[in-house]
Design a protein around this motif. Structure first.
Motif, PDB file in Angstrom:
ATOM      1  N   UNK A  10     -27.031  22.184  -1.557  1.00 15.58           N
ATOM      2  CA  UNK A  10     -28.349  21.663  -1.175  1.00 15.58           C
ATOM      3  C   UNK A  10     -28.261  20.814   0.090  1.00 15.58           C
ATOM      4  N   UNK A  11     -27.229  19.987   0.167  1.00 14.62           N
ATOM      5  CA  UNK A  11     -27.055  19.106   1.328  1.00 14.62           C
ATOM      6  C   UNK A  11     -26.829  19.909   2.592  1.00 14.62           C
ATOM      7  N   UNK A  12     -26.027  20.963   2.474  1.00 15.18           N
ATOM      8  CA  UNK A  12     -25.779  21.831   3.621  1.00 15.18           C
ATOM      9  C   UNK A  12     -27.069  22.493   4.077  1.00 15.18           C
ATOM     10  N   UNK A  13     -27.889  22.916   3.116  1.00 14.80           N
ATOM     11  CA  UNK A  13     -29.176  23.497   3.465  1.00 14.80           C
ATOM     12  C   UNK A  13     -30.089  22.498   4.144  1.00 14.80           C
ATOM     13  N   UNK A  14     -30.139  21.258   3.630  1.00 12.17           N
ATOM     14  CA  UNK A  14     -30.976  20.228   4.239  1.00 12.17           C
ATOM     15  C   UNK A  14     -30.529  19.917   5.656  1.00 12.17           C
ATOM     16  N   UNK A  15     -29.218  19.923   5.882  1.00 12.40           N
ATOM     17  CA  UNK A  15     -28.702  19.702   7.232  1.00 12.40           C
ATOM     18  C   UNK A  15     -29.146  20.830   8.158  1.00 12.40           C
ATOM     19  N   UNK A  16     -29.142  22.057   7.636  1.00  8.68           N
ATOM     20  CA  UNK A  16     -29.567  23.198   8.449  1.00  8.68           C
ATOM     21  C   UNK A  16     -31.059  23.128   8.781  1.00  8.68           C
ATOM     22  N   UNK A  17     -31.867  22.531   7.906  1.00  7.58           N
ATOM     23  CA  UNK A  17     -33.296  22.386   8.207  1.00  7.58           C
ATOM     24  C   UNK A  17     -33.496  21.496   9.430  1.00  7.58           C
ATOM     25  N   UNK A  18     -32.784  20.363   9.469  1.00  6.94           N
ATOM     26  CA  UNK A  18     -32.882  19.468  10.630  1.00  6.94           C
ATOM     27  C   UNK A  18     -32.287  20.124  11.865  1.00  6.94           C
ATOM     28  N   UNK A  19     -31.116  20.730  11.718  1.00  7.73           N
ATOM     29  CA  UNK A  19     -30.441  21.397  12.839  1.00  7.73           C
ATOM     30  C   UNK A  19     -31.333  22.510  13.406  1.00  7.73           C
ATOM     31  N   UNK A  20     -31.893  23.325  12.517  1.00 11.12           N
ATOM     32  CA  UNK A  20     -32.760  24.422  12.942  1.00 11.12           C
ATOM     33  C   UNK A  20     -34.040  23.900  13.584  1.00 11.12           C
TER      34      UNK A  20
END
Length: 450
Positions: A289-299
């Motif tokens: 989940x944390x990796x996905x949340x990081x990708x939301x900000x990065x994206x």
């Protein structure tokens, strides 16, 4: 001024890794809320009380998932404007999102509190745990504004590239939650209601601290009177992105409710095993989940900066980190699942421990599907295509409903165990082509703008 971080330049892997780490620690702390509640309830109040806490897990996910999804969606325009360095519009988005959150959270709290008994009856909650489940669910729903505001404020801070600040407030809140759990249950004798009170109060404290820190330390968020005016056009954009993201969580939860209802019908022992297994599963899947949340900000930031190529770089870097993590977790769960179950269940409850281990073995074997789901879904959401991501939730719901209606009646608790892996597979069958579409679409948009 607190440190902000742009993720639009530099190697993607170290950027995503360093941003993910505080998110992971924060998510682990949030899951510690659940673990502490379940462990204290199970050890001190018994199996029926543990089942009372777990009987409504999917309903809590339905409501709080919608709230958290909306919060994440409200932060996407903030991340995009931050990446584009349009700080005036960014501040206005923040101001409008707080106003929307206040209205939405109160309405949700009122409606869900009134419907508690109806929800539990519909889910076939066993009569011997009904009252405890009702009390726990009612307090949780009354506390929706606390959860809503903490998640919104932390999402906004993360959108600016700072994933560390929310962690420190959450650390304080977790310690407070543990202390209050013991006080409310052991000293005040409030039972499962005390566990819910401790969690809600702790999240409320975290939200208040987050708010005051954010506006005192982040100079970029300090507003003029014109920035604080409610702007319907910005509110529409926030709702356009946030509500589908919230619905995606809720649609996913509908399938989970169907699965949990089928499991509730199997009896209190299966409910207890499901509760313990879900607490452990949610804890170990925090990293995904944390990796996905990081990708939301990065994206979101790279979309705002007009750099879609960096989003694909981020996908590859995140996938590598995901594979390494899944391999480690799978080894631990396969080796020690029954030992982890003892955190919640007495050693003499051998059948419940065996069912808990069985559930965990099934789920962790398919964690690569869950990891890819998180990475792709959040990346699509970060680019602003939240409606498209929502349909992956529909795929999950369909899978869980089919398992609940067809497989569980035939296979019993084994059918419950295959519910989540089947849902992850269905979601990925939608998300992979969806991401390809979004990625090509972003390239077209950037080319036109240039």
């Amino acid at each position: 001024m607190a440190q902000l971080r742009e993720m639009t330049t530099g190697p993607s892997l170290p950027l995503i890794f360093s941003f993910t780490l505080p998110l992971l620690l924060g998510n682990l702390l949030q899951q510690t809320y659940s673990l502490v509640d379940a462990a204290i309830v199970g050890k001190f109040l018994g199996i029926n009380a543990l089942a009372s806490v777990g009987a409504s897990t999917s309903v809590v996910f339905l409501i709080l998932g919608f709230c958290n999804g909306c919060c994440g969606g409200f932060a996407i325009p903030v991340a995009q404007k931050f990446g584009a360095r349009d700080y005036v519009t960014m501040r206005r988005y923040v101001s409008v999102s707080l106003k929307i959150a206040g209205v939405m959270s109160v309405i949700i709290a009122l409606l869900t509190s009134l419907l508690c008994a109806f929800i539990l009856r519909t889910m076939q909650t066993p009569e011997n745990i009904f009252q405890g489940a009702y009390s726990y669910l009612l307090v949780t729903f009354i506390g929706v504004p606390c959860t809503f505001f903490y998640n919104l404020l932390s999402s906004i801070i993360r959108a600016l590239g700072d994933s560390k600040t929310p962690f420190w407030f959450l650390l304080f809140s977790t310690i407070l939650n543990i202390i209050l759990d013991l006080f409310c249950i052991l000293i005040m004798g409030w039972g499962v209601t005390g566990a819910a009170v401790a969690t809600v109060f702790s999240q409320g404290v975290s939200a208040v601290l987050c708010y005051f820190y954010m506006y005192r330390k982040f100079d970029i968020l300090k507003t003029e009177p014109s920035d604080r005016r409610f702007r319907p056009e910005l509110a529409r954009q926030l709702m356009y992105i946030g509500v589908p993201m919230g619905l995606q969580f809720s649609i996913t939860a509908i399938g989970s409710i169907m699965l949990q209802s089928a499991n509730n019908a199997l009896g209190t022992a299966c409910v207890a095993a499901f509760t313990a297994a879900m607490r452990i599963k949610m804890f170990v899947m925090c990293a995904l989940d944390s990796l996905g949340m990081a990708m939301a900000t990065y994206s979101g930031q790279n979309y705002g900066a007009g750099k879609p190529g960096r989003i694909w770089q981020g996908i590859k870097s995140a996938s590598l980190m995901m594979i390494i993590y899944v391999a480690v977790v799978a080894a631990l769960i396969w080796g020690f699942a029954d030992k982890f179950a003892l955190l919640f269940i007495s050693a003499d409850e051998t059948e419940i421990i065996a069912d808990t281990a069985l559930f965990l073995h099934f789920n962790v074997s398919f964690f690569p599907l869950l990891g890819m789901l998180s990475i792709l879904r959040y990346s699509i959401q970060g680019a602003g295509y939240t409606k498209l991501a929502m349909f992956s939730g529909v795929s999950e719901m369909i899978a869980r409903v089919l398992v609940s209606v067809i497989i569980v009646p035939l296979w019993g608790f084994v059918g419950v165990c295959v519910g989540d892996p089947t849902a992850w597979l269905f979601a990925n069958l939608f998300l992979i082509p969806a991401f390809i579409y979004v990625y090509r679409r972003l390239h077209v948009i950037v080319t036109k703008e240039r």
